[in-house]
Design a protein around this motif. Structure first.
Motif, PDB file in Angstrom:
ATOM      1  N   TRP A 182      -7.254   2.230  -3.900  1.00 10.42           N
ATOM      2  CA  TRP A 182      -6.650   2.334  -2.577  1.00 10.42           C
ATOM      3  C   TRP A 182      -6.332   3.807  -2.367  1.00 10.42           C
ATOM      4  O   TRP A 182      -5.370   4.332  -2.920  1.00 10.42           O
TER       5      TRP A 182
ATOM      6  N   ASN B 207       0.845  -1.197   0.000  1.00 19.45           N
ATOM      7  CA  ASN B 207       0.000   0.000   0.000  1.00 19.45           C
ATOM      8  C   ASN B 207       0.882   1.250   0.000  1.00 19.45           C
ATOM      9  O   ASN B 207       1.170   1.802   1.034  1.00 19.45           O
ATOM     10  N   VAL B 208       1.338   1.678  -1.200  1.00 26.46           N
ATOM     11  CA  VAL B 208       1.173   1.009  -2.483  1.00 26.46           C
ATOM     12  C   VAL B 208       2.555   0.640  -3.018  1.00 26.46           C
ATOM     13  O   VAL B 208       3.561   1.201  -2.605  1.00 26.46           O
TER      14      VAL B 208
END
Length: 302
Positions: free
Chosen positions: A206, A88-89
């Motif tokens: 995300w 992430n990420v």
């Protein structure tokens, strides 16, 4: 169904800097029912870039460990059984496309199909320079990487013809248990162009660190884009994260919103999964169960 994620970033500091501490926390979170375990990605960071980022809220000092996430998550996979794993990420364009495909396929095999990755393009030009990768055009590189990965993950012989790469009759084994459907999401700021890419290429968004109101507006924009192109909006999941405070500072010292309250606001804003960062709230490994349990209860109440 609401889901809870946990960032493992920096938790080694609760264990005197030992990587084994990350494995202990991952195993505990897995046993308690956390749904997603993540690590962020930076290959290198310059002092100048760090100073500029700190000025706009970057919470980590230069001294913190940035474990390479694909490698580290392979170790996490061996001590967990149910939680999904992700970066992430992951700054995908720092890696050649075929190597990225091989790394993610291997990790998916190691974790038995539990990989759920957020891909991003990064912001630090120095990082691209030292990895000998082009900074300009990196979003286009990322798009082609996705196509290459999915071609190679289908087995072989694989073929691809793009702006930067072309191959035929190519094999790259192992094939990930999830195959070409291995879950790839994108960690972009929600500009119109980014939302178009998310809906066209990925299974989810995300989100960067954003207030719940901005997450809500971005979710509405993603759903509108799904409607425009005829995609089921429920097929695009949203993962958000609670506030990061300065490294070494408690949430109370920073005046941060209580973490359960913030996580609930993000779920209410449309996030399917909320990632929390424990270092602002815990000072020893013994504090972790008490940190996680109210969050799990809040998740289950959604």
């Amino acid at each position: 169904m609401a889901r809870l994620g946990l960032s493992l970033m920096g938790v080694d500091e609760l264990y005197g800097g030992r990587f084994a501490g990350i494995l202990e926390v991952a195993a505990l979170a897995d046993r308690m029912g956390v749904d997603l375990l993540v690590l962020p990605d930076h290959v290198a960071m310059s002092e100048r870039a760090h100073r500029e980022r700190v000025a706009i809220g970057f919470p980590y000092p230069l001294s913190v460990n940035w474990f390479e996430p694909v490698t580290a998550l392979a170790a996490v996979a061996t001590v967990t059984h149910r939680a999904r794993l992700g970066a992430n990420v992951l700054i995908a364009p720092l890696r050649p496309a075929a190597l990225l495909a091989k790394q993610l396929a291997t990790l998916d095999v190691i974790c038995d199909g539990r990989l759920d990755v957020g891909l991003g393009a990064g912001w630090q030009e120095e990082e691209y320079r030292v990895t000998e990768r082009p900074f300009r055009g990196r979003f286009g590189v990322l798009e082609e990487q996705v196509a290459v990965c999915r071609a190679l993950w289908a087995g072989g012989p694989s073929a691809h013809r793009g702006q930067r790469l072309e191959f035929t009759d190519l094999y790259s084994l192992p094939v990930p248990p999830q195959g070409p459907a291995l879950r790839l999401s994108f960690g972009f700021h929600p500009t119109p162009r980014a939302i178009e890419r998310i809906v066209r290429l990925g299974v989810g968004w995300w989100a960067p660190l954003l207030p719940s109101g901005e997450v809500r507006r971005a979710v509405a924009a993603i759903r509108a884009e799904c409607g425009r192109v005829g995609r089921d909006p429920s097929s695009v999941t949203v993962t958000a994260a609670t506030t990061l405070v300065a490294h070494g500072q408690t949430a109370a010292e920073a005046g941060a919103m209580p973490v359960v309250e913030e996580a609930t606001a993000l779920w209410d804003a449309g996030a399917d999964c909320v990632i929390v960062h424990p270092l602002a709230f815990v000072r020893s490994p013994d504090d972790l169960p008490g940190f996680l349990q109210p969050l799990l209860e809040a998740r289950d109440a959604q």
